[in-house]
Motif scaffolding. Structure first.
Motif, PDB file in Angstrom:
ATOM      1  N   LYS A 111       0.818  -1.203   0.000  1.00 38.06           N
ATOM      2  CA  LYS A 111       0.000   0.000   0.000  1.00 38.06           C
ATOM      3  C   LYS A 111       0.857   1.260   0.000  1.00 38.06           C
ATOM      4  CE  LYS A 111      -3.137  -0.179   3.259  1.00 38.06           C
ATOM      5  NZ  LYS A 111      -3.675  -0.589   4.577  1.00 38.06           N
ATOM      6  N   ALA A 112       1.960   1.212   0.730  1.00 37.07           N
ATOM      7  CA  ALA A 112       2.821   2.390   0.848  1.00 37.07           C
ATOM      8  C   ALA A 112       3.624   2.658  -0.412  1.00 37.07           C
ATOM      9  CB  ALA A 112       3.764   2.222   2.042  1.00 37.07           C
ATOM     10  N   PHE A 113       3.932   1.589  -1.152  1.00 33.44           N
ATOM     11  CA  PHE A 113       4.764   1.713  -2.356  1.00 33.44           C
ATOM     12  C   PHE A 113       4.075   1.038  -3.543  1.00 33.44           C
ATOM     13  CE2 PHE A 113       7.591   1.740   1.335  1.00 33.44           C
ATOM     14  CZ  PHE A 113       8.259   2.946   1.138  1.00 33.44           C
ATOM     15  N   PRO A 114       3.051   1.684  -4.101  1.00 33.86           N
ATOM     16  CA  PRO A 114       2.293   1.057  -5.199  1.00 33.86           C
ATOM     17  C   PRO A 114       3.123   0.820  -6.456  1.00 33.86           C
ATOM     18  CG  PRO A 114       1.655   3.362  -4.888  1.00 33.86           C
ATOM     19  CD  PRO A 114       2.504   2.997  -3.722  1.00 33.86           C
ATOM     20  N   GLN A 115       4.267   1.474  -6.569  1.00 31.08           N
ATOM     21  CA  GLN A 115       5.122   1.256  -7.736  1.00 31.08           C
ATOM     22  C   GLN A 115       5.958  -0.014  -7.619  1.00 31.08           C
ATOM     23  OE1 GLN A 115       5.603   3.247  -5.068  1.00 31.08           O
ATOM     24  NE2 GLN A 115       7.259   4.696  -5.508  1.00 31.08           N
ATOM     25  N   ILE A 116       5.949  -0.647  -6.435  1.00 28.46           N
ATOM     26  CA  ILE A 116       6.684  -1.896  -6.209  1.00 28.46           C
ATOM     27  C   ILE A 116       5.683  -3.048  -6.111  1.00 28.46           C
ATOM     28  CG2 ILE A 116       8.331  -3.121  -4.734  1.00 28.46           C
ATOM     29  CD1 ILE A 116       9.283  -0.465  -3.638  1.00 28.46           C
ATOM     30  N   ARG A 117       5.971  -4.164  -6.795  1.00 26.58           N
ATOM     31  CA  ARG A 117       5.157  -5.368  -6.640  1.00 26.58           C
ATOM     32  C   ARG A 117       5.646  -6.084  -5.380  1.00 26.58           C
ATOM     33  NH1 ARG A 117       1.076  -4.080  -9.240  1.00 26.58           N
ATOM     34  NH2 ARG A 117       2.024  -2.118  -8.543  1.00 26.58           N
ATOM     35  N   VAL A 118       4.829  -6.090  -4.339  1.00 27.94           N
ATOM     36  CA  VAL A 118       5.203  -6.672  -3.043  1.00 27.94           C
ATOM     37  C   VAL A 118       4.237  -7.808  -2.726  1.00 27.94           C
ATOM     38  CG1 VAL A 118       5.660  -6.230  -0.604  1.00 27.94           C
ATOM     39  CG2 VAL A 118       5.938  -4.376  -2.273  1.00 27.94           C
ATOM     40  N   ASN A 119       4.752  -9.023  -2.623  1.00 28.30           N
ATOM     41  CA  ASN A 119       3.890 -10.171  -2.350  1.00 28.30           C
ATOM     42  C   ASN A 119       4.547 -11.132  -1.357  1.00 28.30           C
ATOM     43  OD1 ASN A 119       1.531  -9.907  -4.321  1.00 28.30           O
ATOM     44  ND2 ASN A 119       3.292  -9.631  -5.688  1.00 28.30           N
ATOM     45  N   ALA A 120       3.703 -11.866  -0.648  1.00 30.12           N
ATOM     46  CA  ALA A 120       4.156 -12.934   0.246  1.00 30.12           C
ATOM     47  C   ALA A 120       3.895 -14.269  -0.437  1.00 30.12           C
ATOM     48  CB  ALA A 120       3.409 -12.875   1.570  1.00 30.12           C
ATOM     49  N   ASP A 179       2.781  -5.204 -14.267  1.00 22.76           N
ATOM     50  CA  ASP A 179       1.332  -5.395 -14.257  1.00 22.76           C
ATOM     51  C   ASP A 179       0.899  -6.570 -13.377  1.00 22.76           C
ATOM     52  OD1 ASP A 179       0.961  -3.290 -16.062  1.00 22.76           O
ATOM     53  OD2 ASP A 179       1.256  -4.614 -17.785  1.00 22.76           O
ATOM     54  N   GLY A 180       1.848  -7.164 -12.674  1.00 26.16           N
ATOM     55  CA  GLY A 180       1.552  -8.310 -11.830  1.00 26.16           C
ATOM     56  C   GLY A 180       0.867  -7.927 -10.536  1.00 26.16           C
ATOM     57  N   PRO A 181       0.475  -8.918  -9.745  1.00 25.44           N
ATOM     58  CA  PRO A 181      -0.236  -8.650  -8.496  1.00 25.44           C
ATOM     59  C   PRO A 181       0.666  -7.986  -7.464  1.00 25.44           C
ATOM     60  CG  PRO A 181       0.380 -10.962  -8.632  1.00 25.44           C
ATOM     61  CD  PRO A 181       0.721 -10.352  -9.965  1.00 25.44           C
ATOM     62  N   THR A 182       0.042  -7.347  -6.499  1.00 27.75           N
ATOM     63  CA  THR A 182       0.790  -6.796  -5.370  1.00 27.75           C
ATOM     64  C   THR A 182      -0.102  -6.835  -4.139  1.00 27.75           C
ATOM     65  OG1 THR A 182       2.232  -4.971  -4.649  1.00 27.75           O
ATOM     66  CG2 THR A 182       0.138  -4.371  -5.702  1.00 27.75           C
ATOM     67  N   GLY A 183       0.531  -6.974  -2.978  1.00 24.79           N
ATOM     68  CA  GLY A 183      -0.218  -7.045  -1.728  1.00 24.79           C
ATOM     69  C   GLY A 183      -0.925  -8.359  -1.523  1.00 24.79           C
ATOM     70  N   GLY A 184      -0.452  -9.426  -2.192  1.00 26.88           N
ATOM     71  CA  GLY A 184      -1.114 -10.722  -2.108  1.00 26.88           C
ATOM     72  C   GLY A 184      -0.296 -11.785  -1.405  1.00 26.88           C
ATOM     73  N   PHE A 185      -0.928 -12.935  -1.225  1.00 28.58           N
ATOM     74  CA  PHE A 185      -0.341 -14.094  -0.537  1.00 28.58           C
ATOM     75  C   PHE A 185      -0.617 -15.297  -1.425  1.00 28.58           C
ATOM     76  CE2 PHE A 185      -0.946 -16.932   3.487  1.00 28.58           C
ATOM     77  CZ  PHE A 185       0.354 -17.405   3.385  1.00 28.58           C
ATOM     78  N   PHE A 186       0.460 -15.943  -1.913  1.00 22.51           N
ATOM     79  CA  PHE A 186       0.313 -16.968  -2.943  1.00 22.51           C
ATOM     80  C   PHE A 186       1.125 -18.219  -2.647  1.00 22.51           C
ATOM     81  CE2 PHE A 186      -0.062 -12.774  -4.866  1.00 22.51           C
ATOM     82  CZ  PHE A 186      -1.219 -12.874  -5.635  1.00 22.51           C
ATOM     83  N   ASP A 187       0.608 -19.365  -3.103  1.00 23.73           N
ATOM     84  CA  ASP A 187       1.424 -20.563  -3.235  1.00 23.73           C
ATOM     85  C   ASP A 187       1.441 -20.937  -4.716  1.00 23.73           C
ATOM     86  OD1 ASP A 187      -0.968 -21.884  -3.802  1.00 23.73           O
ATOM     87  OD2 ASP A 187      -0.908 -23.160  -2.023  1.00 23.73           O
ATOM     88  N   ALA A 188       1.991 -22.083  -5.040  1.00 24.61           N
ATOM     89  CA  ALA A 188       2.138 -22.467  -6.440  1.00 24.61           C
ATOM     90  C   ALA A 188       0.804 -22.626  -7.149  1.00 24.61           C
ATOM     91  CB  ALA A 188       2.948 -23.764  -6.544  1.00 24.61           C
ATOM     92  N   GLU A 189      -0.281 -22.837  -6.405  1.00 24.20           N
ATOM     93  CA  GLU A 189      -1.604 -23.039  -6.993  1.00 24.20           C
ATOM     94  C   GLU A 189      -2.387 -21.746  -7.160  1.00 24.20           C
ATOM     95  OE1 GLU A 189      -2.358 -26.037  -8.120  1.00 24.20           O
ATOM     96  OE2 GLU A 189      -0.392 -26.656  -7.406  1.00 24.20           O
ATOM     97  N   GLY A 190      -1.957 -20.673  -6.474  1.00 20.01           N
ATOM     98  CA  GLY A 190      -2.687 -19.418  -6.589  1.00 20.01           C
ATOM     99  C   GLY A 190      -2.811 -18.694  -5.272  1.00 20.01           C
ATOM    100  N   PRO A 191      -3.752 -17.735  -5.163  1.00 21.61           N
ATOM    101  CA  PRO A 191      -3.927 -16.948  -3.937  1.00 21.61           C
ATOM    102  C   PRO A 191      -4.334 -17.805  -2.745  1.00 21.61           C
ATOM    103  CG  PRO A 191      -5.048 -15.919  -5.799  1.00 21.61           C
ATOM    104  CD  PRO A 191      -4.657 -17.295  -6.249  1.00 21.61           C
ATOM    105  N   LEU A 192      -3.868 -17.391  -1.568  1.00 23.44           N
ATOM    106  CA  LEU A 192      -4.189 -18.080  -0.322  1.00 23.44           C
ATOM    107  C   LEU A 192      -5.024 -17.186   0.582  1.00 23.44           C
ATOM    108  CD1 LEU A 192      -0.726 -19.667   0.556  1.00 23.44           C
ATOM    109  CD2 LEU A 192      -2.750 -20.836  -0.331  1.00 23.44           C
ATOM    110  N   PRO A 193      -5.823 -17.783   1.464  1.00 16.47           N
ATOM    111  CA  PRO A 193      -6.601 -16.978   2.419  1.00 16.47           C
ATOM    112  C   PRO A 193      -5.697 -16.431   3.528  1.00 16.47           C
ATOM    113  CG  PRO A 193      -6.884 -19.308   2.887  1.00 16.47           C
ATOM    114  CD  PRO A 193      -6.077 -19.221   1.626  1.00 16.47           C
ATOM    115  N   TRP A 194      -5.954 -15.241   3.958  1.00  8.61           N
ATOM    116  CA  TRP A 194      -5.168 -14.663   5.059  1.00  8.61           C
ATOM    117  C   TRP A 194      -5.490 -15.374   6.378  1.00  8.61           C
ATOM    118  CZ3 TRP A 194      -1.415 -11.916   3.254  1.00  8.61           C
ATOM    119  CH2 TRP A 194      -1.591 -11.097   2.133  1.00  8.61           C
TER     120      TRP A 194
END
Length: 236
Positions: A177-186, A221-236
């Motif tokens: 959220k603080a750096f929208p120009q950076i793709r940041v993911n867990a 153009d990729g996702p940011t602020g998300g949580f992923f495993d090899a299958e896709g997004p994960l629940p928080w």
């Protein structure tokens, strides 16, 4: 050519990630607390060794200066982590025996280390045309998974490690959220057989590194602020 730094990369998932990203044509800086082990691992995979202890301000600052002098940084993979609550035989210290020292020791590397490294390298990342941060988290960070009876996560009795990775997920959301120009993911590599868990994981480092490698190569153009495993997004 993309310049990528991976912390805690002299073995396990970090080393395999470095190997894969070098093979994909990137310039990879292999961060390691132990300089000798780092040099050996870097030589084996074709990366450049950088001495970097995520718990030490001077070490992190020196690494940032070294990488800046070499041309800058596009991608930061915060991989370094510890799991103090798991013994070599696979037994885990549960809530009844949790101590403040175990919590503080775990957070020193897994959480404060990410803040220290990210803060030091933000100026370099913000100069990149396509900056990326990948925070290596865990399925044990998911409150949804940990609360669902019958799952492997629900059965895990430890506290310090899951709590630290849940904090990593919060850092991910807030940095994104603080750096929208950076793709940041867990990312959640899965239960991988590494020294972190006494080799008790159920999959190989090749399998575990897949999502880290993929997200390290995320485009603007990729996702940011998300949580992923090899299958896709994960629940928080």
């Amino acid at each position: 050519m993309t310049a990528i730094l991976i912390t805690g990369a002299n073995k396990g998932l970090g080393r395999e990630t470095a190997r894969r990203l070098v093979a994909a044509g990137h310039t990879v800086y292999l961060g390691s607390r132990d300089a000798g082990r780092g040099r050996a691992a870097a030589a084996a995979v074709g990366a450049t060794a950088v001495q970097l202890d995520v718990t030490d301000d001077a070490s992190v600052a020196a690494a940032a200066k070294e990488i800046e002098a070499a041309g800058g940084l596009d991608v930061l993979v915060n991989n370094a982590g510890i799991q103090q609550e798991m013994a070599a035989d696979g037994t885990v210290t549960g809530a009844a025996d949790l101590t403040p020292e175990m919590m503080s020791g775990t957070f020193a590397t897994n959480v404060f280390g990410i803040v220290r490294v990210t803060r030091a390298f933000l100026p370099l990342l913000l100069r990149s045309a396509a900056p990326v941060v990948v925070n290596v988290s865990s399925g044990l960070a998911s409150l949804a998974r940990m609360s669902e009876p019958g799952t492997h996560a629900y059965a895990y009795p430890g506290v310090a490690y899951p709590a630290s990775k849940a904090a990593v997920n919060m850092l991910t959301v807030q940095y994104a959220k603080a750096f929208p120009q950076i793709r940041v993911n867990a990312v959640e590599p899965g239960y991988t057989a590494t020294d972190l868990n006494g080799k008790h994981g159920g999959q190989s480092v090749e399998q575990g590194a897949e999502i880290i490698v993929r997200m390290a190569q995320t485009g603007p153009d990729g996702p940011t602020g998300g949580f992923f495993d090899a299958e896709g997004p994960l629940p928080w």
